[in-house]
Design a protein around this motif. Structure first.
Motif, mmCIF file in Angstrom:
data_model
loop_
_atom_site.group_PDB
_atom_site.id
_atom_site.type_symbol
_atom_site.label_atom_id
_atom_site.label_comp_id
_atom_site.label_asym_id
_atom_site.label_seq_id
_atom_site.Cartn_x
_atom_site.Cartn_y
_atom_site.Cartn_z
ATOM 1 N N GLY A 273 18.870 32.215 22.969
ATOM 2 C CA GLY A 273 19.158 33.387 22.639
ATOM 3 C C GLY A 273 19.576 34.509 23.332
ATOM 4 N N LYS A 274 19.679 34.260 24.741
ATOM 5 C CA LYS A 274 20.041 35.352 25.738
ATOM 6 C C LYS A 274 21.574 35.538 26.012
ATOM 7 C CE LYS A 274 15.870 34.065 28.239
ATOM 8 N NZ LYS A 274 15.472 33.422 29.608
ATOM 9 N N LYS A 275 21.932 36.865 26.314
ATOM 10 C CA LYS A 275 23.244 37.202 26.250
ATOM 11 C C LYS A 275 23.804 36.553 27.661
ATOM 12 C CE LYS A 275 26.671 40.729 26.786
ATOM 13 N NZ LYS A 275 27.111 42.033 26.595
ATOM 14 N N VAL A 276 24.676 35.843 27.798
ATOM 15 C CA VAL A 276 25.175 34.968 29.092
ATOM 16 C C VAL A 276 26.700 35.445 29.500
ATOM 17 C CG1 VAL A 276 25.799 32.868 30.320
ATOM 18 C CG2 VAL A 276 23.592 32.898 28.629
ATOM 19 N N THR A 277 26.717 35.954 30.711
ATOM 20 C CA THR A 277 28.105 36.579 31.182
ATOM 21 C C THR A 277 28.317 35.917 32.493
ATOM 22 O OG1 THR A 277 27.413 38.797 30.244
ATOM 23 C CG2 THR A 277 29.237 38.514 31.583
ATOM 24 N N PHE A 278 29.724 35.567 32.779
ATOM 25 C CA PHE A 278 30.412 35.129 33.964
ATOM 26 C C PHE A 278 30.931 36.305 34.496
ATOM 27 C CE2 PHE A 278 29.539 31.473 31.369
ATOM 28 C CZ PHE A 278 29.051 30.423 32.062
ATOM 29 N N HIS A 279 31.000 36.311 35.851
ATOM 30 C CA HIS A 279 31.494 37.171 36.817
ATOM 31 C C HIS A 279 32.394 36.546 37.769
ATOM 32 C CE1 HIS A 279 28.538 40.811 35.978
ATOM 33 N NE2 HIS A 279 28.811 40.037 35.039
ATOM 34 N N PHE A 280 33.560 36.809 38.099
ATOM 35 C CA PHE A 280 34.325 36.404 39.140
ATOM 36 C C PHE A 280 35.504 37.347 39.432
ATOM 37 C CE2 PHE A 280 36.303 34.845 35.155
ATOM 38 C CZ PHE A 280 37.665 35.204 35.280
ATOM 39 N N SER A 281 35.929 37.432 40.953
ATOM 40 C CA SER A 281 36.758 38.165 41.536
ATOM 41 C C SER A 281 38.195 37.453 40.959
ATOM 42 C CB SER A 281 36.769 38.311 42.833
ATOM 43 O OG SER A 281 37.757 38.953 43.441
ATOM 44 N N LEU A 282 39.041 38.320 40.696
ATOM 45 C CA LEU A 282 40.527 37.981 40.390
ATOM 46 C C LEU A 282 41.237 37.779 41.705
ATOM 47 C CD1 LEU A 282 41.579 40.476 37.616
ATOM 48 C CD2 LEU A 282 40.092 38.470 37.507
ATOM 49 N N LEU A 283 40.426 37.888 42.745
ATOM 50 C CA LEU A 283 41.235 37.587 44.200
ATOM 51 C C LEU A 283 40.947 36.319 44.659
ATOM 52 C CD1 LEU A 283 41.445 40.659 44.140
ATOM 53 C CD2 LEU A 283 41.348 40.688 46.627
ATOM 54 N N ASN A 284 41.859 35.414 45.171
ATOM 55 C CA ASN A 284 41.408 33.908 45.669
ATOM 56 C C ASN A 284 40.499 34.217 46.977
ATOM 57 O OD1 ASN A 284 42.639 32.228 43.806
ATOM 58 N ND2 ASN A 284 44.490 32.958 44.284
ATOM 59 N N GLY A 285 39.672 33.072 47.072
ATOM 60 C CA GLY A 285 38.979 33.238 48.334
ATOM 61 C C GLY A 285 37.604 34.105 48.630
ATOM 62 N N SER A 286 37.223 34.696 47.519
ATOM 63 C CA SER A 286 36.090 35.701 47.208
ATOM 64 C C SER A 286 34.868 34.927 47.197
ATOM 65 C CB SER A 286 36.164 36.554 46.057
ATOM 66 O OG SER A 286 37.425 37.167 46.075
ATOM 67 N N GLN A 287 33.977 35.148 48.253
ATOM 68 C CA GLN A 287 32.744 34.591 48.479
ATOM 69 C C GLN A 287 31.549 35.487 48.231
ATOM 70 O OE1 GLN A 287 32.166 31.324 48.533
ATOM 71 N NE2 GLN A 287 34.506 31.209 48.490
#
Length: 403
Positions: free
Chosen positions: A248-262
């Motif tokens: 029941g937890k809210k799960v969110t995914f985050h990623f950068s729109l720029l390739n190669g982001s670490q």
């Protein structure tokens, strides 16, 4: 002593190769079907990193099985069968041929030479008796065996024959089946631009959050689909994300729109500094050398701006949102794809109800191995390693009782 193995998948075939004379029952027209498609047809059969943290379920059972049947013992047996292996740069172990068919053919040949194999015979009922078990197939035929091993797999990839029938058989014998759900599977997300972005790939870091707190992260190629997210880091995170989502937890995914982001925070700083350097450019001009062209439309629509708007005309709050979108693009999880897309099933027959040889604590002489148990592993060969090791531990238990 008559031994029956119900299921001709990874665990069942490997077990049969260790128990000459055992009888294998497989519901499909051929054994080893699911193995042929593992690892994109290359069969990622194990991993050099054998930290037990890569396995999930009853820790006592996991430890007991690997103490009896280590990775080295499994690979030694494959070597005796004629299979050579190699490891890639990610420590994933494959047949040296990089073909799943090599492993399947070697196991099939060994088993067909030394065992009875009945395909298209599905065991629908089991009746325990004093000295063993009576198995009944779909034609109503019955046969008695002293020892019985259920190696039917879980629910993942049902076309290969894994339809959860083993759970019903185990339950009919008094065993508990814990809740099951798909893992190593694509994730469904909510985003108004999924259809527009379908097919776009971003190479970089993917972070998963639960109720605003960071859950885990993985790096690799992220694929945006019309239903959500796919790609190696998504599959790696899917188990933990799905577990939190089911709670029941809210799960969110985050990623950068720029390739190669670490490091997503570093990306934020980078695009912020780059904006001040190129403030005279329009939104489109700034982005066309930075991100996939389809993201330009998404960013303009999200900011409710024209692509021709000069960066210098943006209010600071719009710039902050712009930088945030570039560095921490977010998608909310709404579920996962089903078992037909999943590589493994989480949950299964309770590991508390079997011993270190995978023998039932309820019915001596009954064994359950592999994905049927409530043990699963991370992506990278761990689930097949569990299949091999639990089968080998089971074989040891049966052979010890024969003496």
């Amino acid at each position: 002593m008559k031994i029956a193995i119900v299921g001709g998948g990874a665990g069942g075939l490997f077990l049969a190769s260790l128990l000459p004379g055992a009888t294998v029952f497989e519901g499909k027209d051929r054994v080893g079907k699911k193995l042929l498609v593992t690892g994109n047809g290359r069969c990622n059969l194990s991993n050099q990193d054998m930290d037990l943290g890569h396995f999930h379920g009853n820790k006592d059972l996991i430890q007991a099985v690997f103490q009896r049947a280590s990775q080295d013992q499994v690979l030694d047996h494959f070597s005796l069968l004629g299979l050579d292996t190699l490891a890639d740069h990610r420590q994933r172990i494959y047949p040296r041929t990089l073909q799943a068919s090599s492993l399947v053919n070697i196991l099939r040949r060994r088993v067909q030479e030394n065992n009875q194999v009945f395909c298209q015979r599905e065991i629908l009922a089991i009746r325990p008796e004093k000295e063993g078990f009576v198995l009944k197939d779909q034609e109503g035929q019955e046969e008695f065996f002293h020892k019985l091993v259920l190696a039917t797999g879980g629910l993942a990839m049902p076309k290969s024959g894994s339809r959860g029938q083993g759970y019903k058989l185990a339950q009919s014998l008094g065993h508990t089946v814990t809740p099951t759900f798909p893992a190593i599977v694509q994730v469904k997300t909510q985003d108004p631009f999924l259809n527009h972005l379908q097919g776009v790939k971003v190479e970089g870091l993917l972070e998963a959050y639960q109720d605003g707190e960071k859950l885990a992260q993985e790096a690799g190629e992220i694929l945006i689909t019309n239903y959500g997210l796919s790609g190696p880091p998504v599959l790696d995170l899917s188990r933990r994300a799905n577990l939190a989502f089911r709670e029941g937890k809210k799960v969110t995914f985050h990623f950068s729109l720029l390739n190669g982001s670490q490091d997503l925070d570093q990306v934020y700083t980078y695009v912020q500094e780059r904006t001040y350097q190129y403030y005279h450019l329009s939104l489109e001009e700034f982005l066309e050398g930075l991100v996939h062209k389809k993201f330009i439309h998404v960013l303009a629509k999200s900011l409710d701006l024209s692509k021709e708007t000069p960066l210098q005309d943006l209010a600071y709050q719009d710039l902050e949102r712009f930088w945030r979108l570039l560095a921490h693009y977010q998608m909310d999880m709404t579920g996962t794809m089903g078992y037909d897309q999943a590589q493994v099933t989480c949950g299964g027959v309770s590991g508390l109800e079997v011993d270190g040889t995978c023998q039932s604590k309820i019915h001596p002489g009954l064994y359950m191995i592999g994905e049927l148990l409530d043990v699963d592993g991370d992506c990278g060969g761990y689930n097949l390693q569990w299949a091999w090791s639990s089968a080998m531990a089971c074989a040891q238990g049966i052979l010890q009782e024969e003496k």
